[in-house]
Write a protein that holds these residues in place. Structure first.
Motif, short mmCIF file in Angstrom:
data_model
loop_
_atom_site.label_atom_id
_atom_site.label_comp_id
_atom_site.label_asym_id
_atom_site.label_seq_id
_atom_site.Cartn_x
_atom_site.Cartn_y
_atom_site.Cartn_z
N GLY A 1 48.08 33.83 42.25
CA GLY A 1 47.29 34.79 42.76
C GLY A 1 47.62 36.19 41.89
N VAL A 2 46.57 36.96 41.98
CA VAL A 2 46.95 38.23 41.45
C VAL A 2 48.24 38.95 41.62
CG1 VAL A 2 44.38 38.35 40.81
CG2 VAL A 2 45.69 39.53 42.75
N PRO A 3 48.88 39.64 40.57
CA PRO A 3 50.11 40.11 41.10
C PRO A 3 50.01 41.19 42.11
CG PRO A 3 50.05 39.85 38.60
CD PRO A 3 48.74 39.56 39.22
N ILE A 4 49.15 41.95 41.94
CA ILE A 4 48.97 43.13 43.07
C ILE A 4 48.94 42.74 44.46
CG2 ILE A 4 46.56 43.42 42.98
CD1 ILE A 4 46.96 46.25 43.30
N LEU A 5 48.28 41.68 44.69
CA LEU A 5 48.00 40.81 46.03
C LEU A 5 49.46 40.21 46.39
CD1 LEU A 5 46.71 40.02 48.59
CD2 LEU A 5 45.70 38.16 47.43
#
Length: 380
Positions: free
Chosen positions: A63-67
């Motif tokens: 998953g994208v780090p910001i999420l």
């Protein structure tokens, strides 16, 4: 060609069947658990924004780090503990992929997995596909609470996992802090893992708090928790979920996840990360659904259906024994064809298919939809 089925007793799911019948007969669909009202325009705008910004290629496998950071912050806000974004959070294709990947990674041939009966219908087939056995422990009637003495009696040297689901689909029951204490007690000193399906975590009613296993240090050390953005933000078709687990378990789960779906729609991940910055976006969900539950109960008050209290989810059970002595499958099919309202029969969620003359209604609908359905149902 002769094929030996891995799931010889499994056919088309009841949700597919009843939705198909609803379409064929023009019935109001209170069967399958999907909302008929729109997703927040703000959230849709963020997806559009990130697609225009070029976020259209593969996201990182976990998953994208910001999420993942947003999920960790939300978890801390809700349950007082912050998971590690690198090793303890994975974004999945809905909660069902999270459950499938976890069970596939951690359950072996000959293992036993304790589930609560009735249970969401996907659990047992997923367990069976691993060559393992689902051991159903009946929930108490009429409140669908867990009998922890009965759970303890089913634990053997083969028990590898206990699966719980709160708020519970199909009943709408929730677990308490005392339930978490009992679960902690019976698993202490064992190698038993806990898989906690918490997809309706933000749909708990009457001022009660959701009791996640993540609140307990001892339980989260052995637990996999699955959650669903699709349920929380009434965007079921987006298939956006995630799981939280200790790094030792997550390492194995990601081995399956990377060959299962690998990664999830990139722009949607970024948009949800933005949306989670305001806790009101998920904290306002329970009051909204409670209003719908209460409205549905009000318009059904003059009917001969007897409601079973719903403490969470967007499902309401109704006892129809005062109306008909038909079996619940036959009665739900008859209602779809002749009355024009589709529901789900409860017997399909039981291992032994026990029939208590109870149906599951989905109230994640506009008031106009619920009122129209109630008009038909109150005539019975």
């Amino acid at each position: 060609m002769q094929i030996e089925s891995k799931l010889p007793d499994v056919g088309v799911t009841i949700f597919t069947k009843m939705s198909k019948m609803a379409n064929e007969y023009g019935a109001i669909n209170l069967a399958q658990g999907f909302p008929d009202f729109p997703v927040s325009p703000k959230l849709i705008d963020r997806v559009h924004h990130y697609m225009q910004q070029g976020m259209n290629q593969y996201a990182p496998m976990p998953g994208v780090p910001i999420l993942r950071e947003a999920i960790a912050t939300k978890t801390e806000h809700c349950y007082g503990w912050k998971p590690n974004i690198d090793s303890e959070i994975t974004v999945t294709c809905g909660a069902i992929e999270a459950i499938n990947s976890a069970v596939t990674a951690l359950i072996h041939t000959g293992d036993e997995v304790i589930i609560m009966d009735p249970a969401y219908d996907a659990y047992e087939p997923i367990i069976n596909l691993q060559g393992a056995k689902a051991i159903g422990v009946p929930l108490r009637q009429p409140d669908y609470s867990i009998d922890w003495s009965a759970v303890s009696e089913q634990i053997t040297e083969k028990t590898r996992m206990i699966m719980i689901n709160s708020p519970h689909n199909p009943s709408g029951a929730t677990i308490s802090a005392h339930d978490l204490e009992a679960l902690e007690r019976i698993t202490s000193g064992t190698g038993i893992m806990v898989l906690s399906d918490e997809v309706y975590e933000h749909i708990v009613f009457d001022g009660e708090a959701h009791q996640s296993v993540l609140r307990s240090e001892a339980l989260r050390a052995r637990s996999i928790v699955t959650s669903s953005f699709g349920k929380t933000f009434h965007a079921t078709g987006w298939r956006m979920g995630y799981l939280i687990a200790p790094s030792t378990l997550m390492t194995e789960i990601r081995k399956v996840h990377q060959y299962n779906t690998f990664t999830i729609h990139t722009a949607t991940q970024y948009s949800i990360a933005d949306y989670l910055k305001k806790p009101d976006h998920y904290e306002s969900v329970a009051p909204m659904y409670q209003k719908k539950r209460d409205f549905f109960l009000k318009v059904m008050d003059s009917s001969r259906f007897k409601p079973v209290p719903s403490q969470g989810t967007y499902f309401q059970l109704m006892d129809y024994s005062a109306i008909s002595d038909k079996g619940d499958v036959a009665f739900s099919e008859w209602m779809t064809k002749e009355v024009g309202v589709a529901t789900i029969p409860m017997s399909v969620f039981y291992q032994d298919k026990q029939d208590n003359k109870v149906l599951r209604f989905c109230f994640a609908k506009n008031e106009e939809t619920l009122e129209a359905a109630a008009e038909k149902l109150c005539e019975l």
